[in-house]
Design a protein around this motif. Sequence first.
Motif, PDB file in Angstrom:
ATOM      1  N   ALA A  64       2.403   4.551   1.225  1.00 26.09           N
ATOM      2  CA  ALA A  64       3.509   4.885   2.491  1.00 26.09           C
ATOM      3  C   ALA A  64       2.908   6.231   3.257  1.00 26.09           C
ATOM      4  O   ALA A  64       2.920   7.374   2.643  1.00 26.09           O
ATOM      5  N   ALA A 102      10.383   3.197  13.688  1.00 20.33           N
ATOM      6  CA  ALA A 102      10.231   2.273  14.954  1.00 20.33           C
ATOM      7  C   ALA A 102      11.027   0.964  14.715  1.00 20.33           C
ATOM      8  O   ALA A 102      11.843   0.241  15.640  1.00 20.33           O
ATOM      9  N   LEU A 141       1.767   6.886   9.307  1.00 23.04           N
ATOM     10  CA  LEU A 141       1.503   5.968  10.194  1.00 23.04           C
ATOM     11  C   LEU A 141       2.870   4.743   9.784  1.00 23.04           C
ATOM     12  O   LEU A 141       3.561   4.406  10.525  1.00 23.04           O
ATOM     13  N   GLU A 142       2.721   4.602   8.430  1.00 26.78           N
ATOM     14  CA  GLU A 142       3.737   3.630   7.807  1.00 26.78           C
ATOM     15  C   GLU A 142       5.094   4.171   8.209  1.00 26.78           C
ATOM     16  O   GLU A 142       5.935   3.207   8.521  1.00 26.78           O
ATOM     17  N   GLY A 149       0.895  -1.041  -0.016  1.00 22.55           N
ATOM     18  CA  GLY A 149      -0.124   0.055   0.016  1.00 22.55           C
ATOM     19  C   GLY A 149       0.764   1.270  -0.013  1.00 22.55           C
ATOM     20  O   GLY A 149       2.066   1.151   0.151  1.00 22.55           O
ATOM     21  N   ARG A 198       6.219   6.182  10.443  1.00 18.89           N
ATOM     22  CA  ARG A 198       6.671   6.046  11.784  1.00 18.89           C
ATOM     23  C   ARG A 198       6.920   4.649  12.279  1.00 18.89           C
ATOM     24  O   ARG A 198       7.699   4.249  12.854  1.00 18.89           O
ATOM     25  N   ARG A 199       6.077   3.838  11.660  1.00 18.58           N
ATOM     26  CA  ARG A 199       6.449   2.276  11.977  1.00 18.58           C
ATOM     27  C   ARG A 199       7.625   2.036  11.394  1.00 18.58           C
ATOM     28  O   ARG A 199       8.483   1.392  11.936  1.00 18.58           O
ATOM     29  N   ASN A 200       8.120   2.294  10.012  1.00 20.06           N
ATOM     30  CA  ASN A 200       9.177   1.917   9.690  1.00 20.06           C
ATOM     31  C   ASN A 200      10.515   2.470  10.491  1.00 20.06           C
ATOM     32  O   ASN A 200      11.634   1.803  10.831  1.00 20.06           O
TER      33      ASN A 200
END
Lengths: 324, 272
Positions: free
Chosen positions: A31, A41, A34-35, A29, A37-39
């Motif tokens: 980016a 992390a 949220l995506e 999907g 930020r998650r990457n």
Amino acid sequence: MSETTMGPAVDATRLPQAPGGAAQRRGSGAAGPLERRRNRANLMLLLPAVLFIGLFLAYPLGYGIYMSLVDFTSGTFLTGEAPFVGFANYAEAIGSAHFGRALRNTLLITIVSLAIQMSGGLLLALYFQRDFPGSRWMSTVLLLPWLVPLIITATTWRWMLQGNGIINQLLAGIGIDGPSWLADSSWAIWAIIGVNTWAGLPFMATILGAALRNVPHELEEAATLDGAGYWRRLWSITLPQIMPVMLVMTILGIIATLKVLDLVLALTGGGPANSTQTLALLSYDSSFRHFNFGVGAAFGNVLLVVTIIIAAVYAWLSRREEAN
Amino acid sequence: MRPRHPGSRWLWSLGGLAIVVVLLFPIYWLVSASLQASASSATMTVVPTSPSLQGYANAMERMLSPIQTSLIVAAGAVLLTLLISVPAGFALSRLRGRVVDVALLGVLLAQMVPNITLLNALYAMFNTMGILNSHLALIIANATSAVPFAVIVLRSFMLSLDSEVLEAAMIDGASTLQRLWRIVVPLGRNAIITAGVFAFIFTWGDFLIGQTLTRSPEVRPAVVAIFHIMDAPTVDWSTVMSAAAMTALPAAILLIFSQRYIKAGIGAGAGR
């Protein structure tokens, strides 16, 4: 459980050919914030591993190259002095009286044990794949030799292979006068190969057994309907299906056997008369018996280069296979 | 070649039993020898005629401290390995693109490095750090073998973890570490046990690291201690075999309690 996890698990060992396949599909999907930020992390979670591997694997490897280019002896630990000697350590390592023999022995142990482990492991896997009372617990119990520490394996076999040990007693029972295996310079290397084969067999059988379970049933059934017998199905369907796993096992087996050291050390210590010297043992002896760390590092790096060459050949082969 | 009659299935069982007996004979011989005090390889009998625990009594004296060392080092290596590999394995199962390719390639290469090549340099490095001949040195060095394997195993298991649960926690504002501890660890329990079992097996069976990085008996692991008993000028084999049996026992126990993890792990990492 093992059945369900085996699929992706075996795939993981083949990742160099299909890098990040599953992971790439997972998040196709766009980016979003949220995506991202998650990457970030997740990258943080990689940090401890990167630091550890950098500090205790990559750095020592580089340091090993440095050591192989200087005159690094036990005195270096006191004075800190290690004069640069260029490739002198490599010249000494390769020029050593035992180098040729060690290289030959290393390759001999690797090739012969692997060939027997592979074919023997396949036979065992095929045998215990059949459905008969006890087939399950038997194939589990057969794992035991692999779990036993190699030094203990070696200790036990050293006792069994003595001139008057059980192996020769058994041979005498069928009228063969066995040699003093570990003390006979023409037999000792074969004794080592035998013990190494025994120790690695359960591992091969287990992997190949898992690979066999992954062969789709429909294929075999279809072939049976077409009138193919057991051997025909084995040759035309089963073996091609497990070929990728066998390829991976070959390369991993080679890499694992190249560095076999504890077995040789405990069985023969490289003797009699250096007849069982290996590259790993020469490296160990130079560094930790003669405290000539420079030469030890040179031997170690030669072994590493052999390993890398084999891995590269494998990567090239599998890429070509994939292209076809 | 296929069993047609019900009776022939028992023939297959019988054959299987024969294979088991032949392949496990050395292990039987180990146990049998350990029970025959002062026997030589010539006088030893297949079944101990007058079993004696004298060998174990002798071995106990010399093995108690090494086995204790092995337990400390193995526990330490398992802990260190998991602390590093669980976050890394999880991250690599969620990230995508170049980072993953490069990291996996690095891990695979790390797994190929011969121990002896590394140990030359680690010896010098630990000497400078002043931790040669310590439990810490053994724990770190063993983790260098276990970490790459554990990362591969953990990642491949965690690829199948459901993203939705994780995402829900993320939106709830859980921090990365909370997410890892409260969700990933419980969900990935089986994978973590597998990686831990393997780190234990590697470390427990390791000889080379223990032999090269230790000098005094107090920090000598069990496997190394056996080598030293065996390499003495006069060998009492029942003592050696008792020591070996005591050290191999954890392997047997491990096989009983975690066979499904061991089998799954062998399939997953395949790289010893």
